[in-house]
Design a protein around this motif. Structure first.
Motif, PDB file in Angstrom:
ATOM      1  N   LEU A   1      -1.884  20.070  46.589  1.00 21.79           N
ATOM      2  CA  LEU A   1      -1.817  18.991  45.601  1.00 21.79           C
ATOM      3  C   LEU A   1      -2.903  17.951  45.862  1.00 21.79           C
ATOM      4  O   LEU A   1      -3.479  17.389  44.928  1.00 21.79           O
ATOM      5  CB  LEU A   1      -0.437  18.338  45.644  1.00 21.79           C
ATOM      6  CG  LEU A   1       0.731  19.183  45.109  1.00 21.79           C
ATOM      7  CD1 LEU A   1       2.056  18.515  45.420  1.00 21.79           C
ATOM      8  CD2 LEU A   1       0.587  19.411  43.605  1.00 21.79           C
TER       9      LEU A   1
ATOM     10  N   ALA B   1       0.118  13.130  38.036  1.00 21.85           N
ATOM     11  CA  ALA B   1       1.202  14.104  38.205  1.00 21.85           C
ATOM     12  C   ALA B   1       1.176  14.722  39.591  1.00 21.85           C
ATOM     13  O   ALA B   1       2.222  14.932  40.214  1.00 21.85           O
ATOM     14  CB  ALA B   1       1.092  15.185  37.131  1.00 21.85           C
ATOM     15  N   ALA B   2      -0.029  15.018  40.110  1.00 27.31           N
ATOM     16  CA  ALA B   2      -0.137  15.589  41.450  1.00 27.31           C
ATOM     17  C   ALA B   2       0.361  14.605  42.506  1.00 27.31           C
ATOM     18  O   ALA B   2       1.059  14.993  43.452  1.00 27.31           O
ATOM     19  CB  ALA B   2      -1.573  15.991  41.728  1.00 27.31           C
TER      20      ALA B   2
ATOM     21  N   ALA C   1       4.069  14.408  42.312  1.00 27.23           N
ATOM     22  CA  ALA C   1       4.625  15.667  42.841  1.00 27.23           C
ATOM     23  C   ALA C   1       4.614  15.661  44.365  1.00 27.23           C
ATOM     24  O   ALA C   1       5.539  16.174  45.001  1.00 27.23           O
ATOM     25  CB  ALA C   1       3.842  16.857  42.307  1.00 27.23           C
TER      26      ALA C   1
ATOM     27  N   ALA D   1       7.666  21.098  43.572  1.00 24.93           N
ATOM     28  CA  ALA D   1       6.454  20.351  43.234  1.00 24.93           C
ATOM     29  C   ALA D   1       5.977  20.698  41.828  1.00 24.93           C
ATOM     30  O   ALA D   1       5.528  19.823  41.075  1.00 24.93           O
ATOM     31  CB  ALA D   1       5.358  20.647  44.255  1.00 24.93           C
TER      32      ALA D   1
ATOM     33  N   ARG E   1       3.350  15.342  33.983  1.00 23.40           N
ATOM     34  CA  ARG E   1       2.150  15.536  33.161  1.00 23.40           C
ATOM     35  C   ARG E   1       2.509  15.694  31.685  1.00 23.40           C
ATOM     36  O   ARG E   1       1.833  15.128  30.814  1.00 23.40           O
ATOM     37  CB  ARG E   1       1.385  16.768  33.653  1.00 23.40           C
ATOM     38  CG  ARG E   1      -0.002  16.908  33.040  1.00 23.40           C
ATOM     39  CD  ARG E   1      -0.745  18.098  33.593  1.00 23.40           C
ATOM     40  NE  ARG E   1      -2.104  18.160  33.061  1.00 23.40           N
ATOM     41  CZ  ARG E   1      -2.946  19.148  33.300  1.00 23.40           C
ATOM     42  NH1 ARG E   1      -2.581  20.161  34.082  1.00 23.40           N
ATOM     43  NH2 ARG E   1      -4.160  19.136  32.775  1.00 23.40           N
TER      44      ARG E   1
ATOM     45  N   LYS F   1      -3.455  14.302  35.167  1.00 23.49           N
ATOM     46  CA  LYS F   1      -3.278  15.433  36.088  1.00 23.49           C
ATOM     47  C   LYS F   1      -3.183  14.941  37.530  1.00 23.49           C
ATOM     48  O   LYS F   1      -2.334  15.384  38.300  1.00 23.49           O
ATOM     49  CB  LYS F   1      -4.438  16.414  35.940  1.00 23.49           C
ATOM     50  CG  LYS F   1      -4.314  17.657  36.811  1.00 23.49           C
ATOM     51  CD  LYS F   1      -5.472  18.612  36.568  1.00 23.49           C
ATOM     52  CE  LYS F   1      -5.340  19.855  37.442  1.00 23.49           C
ATOM     53  NZ  LYS F   1      -6.476  20.801  37.237  1.00 23.49           N
ATOM     54  N   LYS F   2      -4.027  13.983  37.893  1.00 20.14           N
ATOM     55  CA  LYS F   2      -3.998  13.447  39.250  1.00 20.14           C
ATOM     56  C   LYS F   2      -2.744  12.608  39.483  1.00 20.14           C
ATOM     57  O   LYS F   2      -2.166  12.618  40.573  1.00 20.14           O
ATOM     58  CB  LYS F   2      -5.252  12.623  39.522  1.00 20.14           C
ATOM     59  CG  LYS F   2      -6.536  13.450  39.532  1.00 20.14           C
ATOM     60  CD  LYS F   2      -7.745  12.596  39.887  1.00 20.14           C
ATOM     61  CE  LYS F   2      -9.005  13.460  39.935  1.00 20.14           C
ATOM     62  NZ  LYS F   2     -10.204  12.667  40.303  1.00 20.14           N
TER      63      LYS F   2
ATOM     64  N   PHE G   1       5.498  18.105  38.821  1.00 15.40           N
ATOM     65  CA  PHE G   1       4.138  18.025  38.272  1.00 15.40           C
ATOM     66  C   PHE G   1       4.156  18.257  36.761  1.00 15.40           C
ATOM     67  O   PHE G   1       3.544  17.499  35.992  1.00 15.40           O
ATOM     68  CB  PHE G   1       3.253  19.055  38.977  1.00 15.40           C
ATOM     69  CG  PHE G   1       1.831  19.089  38.500  1.00 15.40           C
ATOM     70  CD1 PHE G   1       0.885  18.227  39.035  1.00 15.40           C
ATOM     71  CD2 PHE G   1       1.429  19.980  37.523  1.00 15.40           C
ATOM     72  CE1 PHE G   1      -0.435  18.253  38.600  1.00 15.40           C
ATOM     73  CE2 PHE G   1       0.121  20.016  37.077  1.00 15.40           C
ATOM     74  CZ  PHE G   1      -0.821  19.153  37.622  1.00 15.40           C
ATOM     75  N   TRP G   2       4.868  19.284  36.344  1.00 16.36           N
ATOM     76  CA  TRP G   2       4.881  19.630  34.915  1.00 16.36           C
ATOM     77  C   TRP G   2       5.597  18.542  34.111  1.00 16.36           C
ATOM     78  O   TRP G   2       5.118  18.146  33.035  1.00 16.36           O
ATOM     79  CB  TRP G   2       5.572  20.971  34.712  1.00 16.36           C
ATOM     80  CG  TRP G   2       5.554  21.430  33.281  1.00 16.36           C
ATOM     81  CD1 TRP G   2       4.573  22.126  32.644  1.00 16.36           C
ATOM     82  CD2 TRP G   2       6.573  21.183  32.303  1.00 16.36           C
ATOM     83  NE1 TRP G   2       4.916  22.340  31.335  1.00 16.36           N
ATOM     84  CE2 TRP G   2       6.129  21.771  31.086  1.00 16.36           C
ATOM     85  CE3 TRP G   2       7.800  20.529  32.336  1.00 16.36           C
ATOM     86  CZ2 TRP G   2       6.897  21.725  29.935  1.00 16.36           C
ATOM     87  CZ3 TRP G   2       8.556  20.474  31.174  1.00 16.36           C
ATOM     88  CH2 TRP G   2       8.104  21.074  29.997  1.00 16.36           C
TER      89      TRP G   2
END
Length: 781
Positions: free
Chosen positions: A363, A331-332, A335, A304, A312, A328-329, A308-309
């Motif tokens: 997440l 990416a979450a 993920a 995850a 983002r 950020k959201k 995510f990284w």
């Protein structure tokens, strides 16, 4: 306000303690005030919610440890509804409200367990058989020799559908290439799932029941692949296709690397561990990093995190998107999708499923602007996981995973490296701070996780890895920075057939991990075996862990009494002097020198379980130096001179009943046997495996069956007479009049006595080293 109360009550306790006398009239109110002040802080910090998960688990424990038979589902639900009905009237009475909530949660945990047992209810084989088997291969795991299959049974001899198992787990040495989804016809040797090898040991039969497996064994002779007699449901086709894809990727990764590096790399990606050699497993365990090859928390978090990284970072490269979108959201959310797909592809194992729930909740917290890592999220993940699989609470996977995360959350401020960060520091200062933070974080995380999981690992596996801290500190950076990112990139490149260079690079990192593990194993005493302790010690240690991690106030000091009591009980384990296997074909007896020695022919797996429970790390082959048994039997004397006899032929009853204090036999002993303790066929059928502690005036016995208690995964077993025996012996027939040994018929199928290799999980089986050999090192999940 709450902290003012806590400070004032703390001063009251200190004042009382400094007085010349601590009378109950003074100390009682002071302690009560201290507790009330601590509870006020807990309520203010919203740390009482996690205790609902503890109460839910208490209800599950009550179901699995105290019930006799199958309770009705409506009873706990009605009682829980009654508790819920009282909640609106208890707002002004916090203590009563807490009790009602806790009782309601416990009743719901009890109800979830009852519902789960009803959902998975399926026939379990009650005796050893050889029969024609037809069914669909649901999953296949390739091994160094042959493979192991889980087959959904379509027909088994002439068994009716209401009697035959839904699934069976079988292995074979040589066969034509098989794939998940194939419908096969073969002859199978099947026996009931093996029970615990000793009282308090791992009960494979229980785990098999909840996995829908009603028999285990092997395939004999020719295996034919044929069209299924009726259309296969889409869900089974999908599950088989996923497992087939996992096997294909496993072969591709092993081909890219070769050797054990390829086998370990494949296990890290697909969860298929069958190609890992036992020696490699031992090396990884010695370094305390076997958790790396178990698809669970560590892999879910890293997978995850990589997704995510990458998402983002990719969105942040576009200024408009970085400013206008909640990257950020986004990416979450992606993920969450990626880690769910990874869990499905890795086999949706129980440990991986629980870790997935925890990862998704954390997440999801990002999506709603909540802290991702919090005790409330952990409690919520525990409630969801236990609602779906209540039986998981009894195993080391759940205990160690959630214990480790609870410890990490409680100690987060101590190991986050904040003490090294300084405002206004220069480039070199920031680099030094980053390095110190990384080192302290890695060592601190490993240390906290190992301490938090030590009670469960020691209870279930009787092993301690003294160099686990070093092993994790040296190998986890490789896993986090090289292995898992390569795994994610390799999976992405796999559909394009561009993955081979990625697997090769991943193999280099895995080789480094294996080299480090081999070096640690070479240090000596990397695996220390300790005697098995009882559930009382484990319960006290678990209570200490809960009280040390869940509160945020001074109530954490309440963890000391149960923790110290648990440690005391763990250092005084009940060691048994005689172990008897459930077939009566073998035993282990303590000699005058204090060591256990095999008597008869217990399987190597069972013998090693007995030795580990005694704190003896010898391989089973080194404990077979007892007296040689002839066709009649054998005898060994205890340290006090009393004799233990293992009898294989009824012609020895007259002599052994007169001479032995303990008589062990798979036969039916005659009613007039004069031995002080007789463990015969009837006793084993009702009690299972037996452990005996020798006392000056008699014997103290423990068994695995708890006679009289009915459990759904332990049906009444039909035991054929042992080889060379006949039931007429119990009636007193003379040996000359006895018929020759013969197989026992079962619906037209000949059934020889069980073989040792069928009676217990194979040494490389996930059940062989206890609950799950992948779990002893699962400390960072």
């Amino acid at each position: 306000m709450a902290r003012d109360i806590a400070r004032s009550t703390g001063r009251a306790v200190a004042t009382s303690a400094s007085g010349r006398s601590l009378s109950p009239a003074v100390l009682g109110p002071a302690v009560r005030g201290w507790v009330v002040g601590g509870l006020a802080i807990e309520a203010e910090q919203r740390r009482l919610f996690p205790w609902l998960a503890v109460a839910f688990g208490a209800g599950i424990l009550a179901f699995f440890t105290a019930t006799d038979g199958m309770p009705s589902l409506w009873a706990p639900l009605v009682a829980a509804a009654a508790c819920a009905a009282t909640l609106p009237f208890l707002g002004a009475r916090p203590a009563a409200l807490a009790v009602a909530l806790g009782l309601m949660a416990a009743l719901l945990g009890f109800a979830a367990s009852a519902l789960r047992v009803a959902q998975v209810a399926a026939p379990v084989l009650t005796r050893t058989i050889i029969a024609p088997l037809e069914g669909l291969i649901e999953s296949l795991e390739e091994r160094e020799e042959g493979a192991r299959l889980v087959v959904r049974v379509a027909s088994l001899g002439t068994m009716a559908a209401a009697e035959r198992p839904v699934r069976v787990r079988v292995s074979f040495k040589k066969a034509p290439p098989l794939r998940p989804g194939d419908f096969i016809a073969a002859t199978a040797r099947l026996l009931p799932p093996p029970e615990a090898a000793r009282p308090g040991g791992y009960d494979f039969a229980r785990d098999a029941y909840f996995r829908g497996i009603g028999a285990v064994g092997s395939l004999l002779g020719k295996i034919a692949v044929k069209p299924p007699p009726e259309p296969v449901p889409w869900s089974l086709r999908l599950a088989a296709a996923v497992d087939d894809a996992r096997n294909a990727l496993t072969r591709r990764i092993t081909d890219a690397n070769g050797g054990q590096a390829g086998a370990v790399a494949a296990a890290l990606v697909t969860g298929k561990r069958g190609l890992i050699a036992p020696a490699t497993n031992d090396t990884l365990r010695a370094a305390g990093i076997y958790h790396v090859v178990s698809i669970s928390g560590l892999h879910m978090v890293l997978a995850a995190g990589v997704v995510f990284w990458l998402v983002r970072a990719g969105l942040a490269l576009v200024p408009f998107l970085a400013l206008a979108w909640p990257i950020k959201k986004i990416a979450a959310a992606l993920a969450m999708v990626g880690v769910t797909a990874y869990c499905v592809f890795s086999g949706w194992d129980i440990a991986a499923e629980r870790s997935l729930v925890m990862t998704l909740i954390m997440l999801g917290a990002i999506l709603v602007d909540r802290p991702a890592l919090s005790m409330r999220n952990l409690a919520l993940a525990a409630l969801i996981a236990l609602s779906h699989e209540p039986e998981g609470l009894l195993g080391p996977s759940f205990q160690m995973s959630f214990g480790a995360v609870a410890g990490l959350i409680a100690c987060a401020r101590l190991i986050d490296g904040g003490m090294f960060r300084r405002d206004g520091a220069g480039r070199i200062g920031r680099l030094i701070a980053l390095s110190l933070t990384t080192v302290v974080g890695t060592l601190g995380t490993t240390l906290v996780a190992q301490v938090a999981t030590a009670p469960f690992a020691t209870y279930h596996f009787q092993t301690v890895q003294p160099f686990g801290l070093i092993g994790n500190a040296l190998t986890l950076p490789l896993v986090s920075l090289a292995v898992m990112p390569a795994a994610v990139l390799g999976i992405v490149a796999y559909p394009f057939a561009l993955d081979q260079p990625v697997w090769w690079l991943m193999g280099l990192a895995v080789r480094g991990m294996l080299t480090i593990s081999a070096w640690i194993q070479g240090l000596g005493r990397a695996n220390v075996v300790v005697p098995a302790f009882g559930t009382a010690a484990l319960g006290c240690l678990a209570a200490g862990l809960l009280l040390a991690t869940l509160p945020v106030s001074r109530l954490r000091w309440l963890a000391l009494p149960p923790a110290l009591l648990g440690l005391g009980l763990a250092t005084m384990p009940a060691r048994y002097d005689i172990y008897v296997d459930r077939q009566g074909s073998g035993a282990a007896v303590r000699r005058a020198d204090g060591s256990l020695v095999a008597l008869g022919r217990p399987s190597n797996f069972v013998l090693e379980q007995w030795l580990k429970a005694d704190g003896d790390g010898r391989p089973g082959a080194q404990a077979t130096g007892g007296p040689a048994c002839d066709r009649i039997g054998c005898m060994l004397r205890l340290a006090d001179g009393r004799a233990v006899a293992l009898l294989k032929d009824r012609r020895g009853f007259a002599q052994d009943c007169a001479k032995a204090s303990v008589l062990i036999t798979a036969l039916a002993a005659p009613p007039g046997c004069a031995a002080a303790l007789v463990i015969d066929r009837a006793y084993l059928a009702s009690h299972g495996a037996v452990a005996i502690r020798v006392e000056p005036n008699g014997f103290i016995l423990a068994d695995t069956h708890e006679p009289g208690r009915t459990l759904p995964w332990r049906p009444a077993m039909v035991r054929p007479p042992p080889q060379g025996t006949d039931d007429a012996v119990a009636g007193g027939s003379s040996p000359a009049a006895e018929p020759k040994p013969k197989d026992v018929p079962f619906q037209g199928m000949a059934v020889p006595p069980p073989r040792a290799e069928d009676a217990d999980p194979a040494p490389d089986d996930p059940a062989a080293d206890g609950p799950n050999p992948e779990m002893p090192g699962e400390t960072l999940q």
